[in-house]
Design an enzyme around this catalytic site. Sequence first.
Site, mmCIF file in Angstrom:
data_model
loop_
_atom_site.group_PDB
_atom_site.id
_atom_site.type_symbol
_atom_site.label_atom_id
_atom_site.label_comp_id
_atom_site.label_asym_id
_atom_site.label_seq_id
_atom_site.Cartn_x
_atom_site.Cartn_y
_atom_site.Cartn_z
ATOM 1 N N ASP A 27 0.792 -1.226 0.000
ATOM 2 C CA ASP A 27 0.000 0.000 0.000
ATOM 3 C C ASP A 27 0.827 1.280 0.000
ATOM 4 O OD1 ASP A 27 -2.455 -1.238 -0.193
ATOM 5 O OD2 ASP A 27 -2.622 -1.549 1.963
ATOM 6 N N TYR A 42 -9.820 -0.794 1.787
ATOM 7 C CA TYR A 42 -9.499 -0.750 3.210
ATOM 8 C C TYR A 42 -9.302 0.669 3.705
ATOM 9 C CZ TYR A 42 -9.075 -5.580 4.722
ATOM 10 O OH TYR A 42 -9.352 -6.866 5.104
#
Length: 534
Positions: A284, A359
């Site tokens: 990420d 997320y």
Amino acid sequence: MRGTPPVKITAPKNNVWKQLTNDDTKGLLKWLYGQEDLNLTRGYGGRHSNTYWDHELMPPNKTDVLAYIDGDSGEPARYAKVTVNMRSSGESTFDDILVGPLPVDEAPTTWQPLGYPYTRNTGSIRDVHAKDVQVYDWISKHTNAVKKITANLWPDMKRNNYYWLGSQPYLQSPDGKIGSWIFPANLKGEWAESDHIGEVLPLDTKPPPQAVAPAGARFSIDEKEKYIEWMGFSFYLGFTGNRGMAFYDIRRKGQRILYELSFQEALARYAGTDPAQSTTAYLDAAYNLGGSIVELVPGYDCPTYATFMDVPDLSRKNGICFFEFNADYPMARHSGYGYTTNTKNIYFVVRAVYTVGNYDYMFSYEFYLDGSIQVSVRASGVIRGQYAAGNEEYGYRTHDALSGSMHDHTLSFKADFDILGSANTVESTSFVPAAEKYIWSDIPRNTFKLRRETVETGDSSRLNWDRATQYRIFNRDKPNKYGEYRGYRILPTDGTTHFTNDVSSNLANLVHPFTYDSCHYEAERHRASVHASK
């Protein structure tokens, strides 16, 4: 800022880690596009164009910073790390270059290839996605060929109400042939949304309890320099688009504990019978986690009395919040004959939320009155699913034809300790069983004792967490008057933390689940490269 205002203070030194300002960025981009030897094209450009990718502050070397904040040396010059995608030569690469000094209108600015922060001594890496256009053309060609087949399989499917939740809508035989198509399709509905469904819980219409700060904020901030003080703690706040918040020069009662405490990478690995799930691994930071910071919601993400700070380089309002909180248990208590002593467990929180894909990561850095520091990350959002058929060993069915995909998360952080100086030692302390003979006992006693061992750097520096071993960091050259060493213990706070598999078919040798003890090296500034997913 909003909420109850903190006390305004002036930082002892300028923040050499604070993010580049909007004016810095405007001047930098104008300068970059004017460099003929870079030959940058604005926007994406063509397949053979050189393009700007991103930039962030290049933090100065630690030795230069310590000479400034601890001594009389001048403030280190500010530089930017700029990533460019070089495609004009035919071989597409991502290249990190060093640009500075900044701002560009105050000093003769130059650029050079950036190599010293990397163990390979180069900031250039091959662009493995350079042929994505050809891949997408191939996918488009073959998916259009089966468009009519899909419509016949699901005649009631409409463009506006069909969600492709999960892939592989068919069963395969061991030889790889398609056996039968799966019905029904995963259609959009309330089950896939986050709004309230069903009856209201008893008494849930009444307002819930709320925390308050009756005396207002009890901490101090220099907003310009991003410098914070609370109950003996002090630190500077930095921020980058890739990794988000970072903390520097963390001190307690004037003594430095940590030179740097920062997030490095968040890995999410998926598993399933479906090739899309089995080959999925997200890194990420490479998806610009810091740039995904969102505006915080008072009363939900942070208490209503929290102080909020903007992230101006990203034009993000209320991206970071600061607040004190009272834990639901005391820090210390004892009841004796005729008295009880009790101490409230008040702690200070710095928080941000980053939304990366499906997320939301809530990062909280917590500082406690006893001197301890805790980092916690909570994940929420929506699942990444796949068709349920044949996926029984990889997840649980969540709807008629949908299964949640099994996955794990690995987050890594950098903690550069400077306890009473930079010459720190890591020591393991184990509780070990022992049969000891004492002068006051005729027979050996079965007991336990401490076993202390120095953890060396290098290959033996892997810290394996178990219930019987603790790790602490201290300065061996500076014992206290009792001959003991002041230091910090490092430990996981979640007892279920573990790593499922340190061998990855997707990420090769990028997956290492352990904590490592290492000296500070300018050539090892980060745990992972943000180019790993490019």
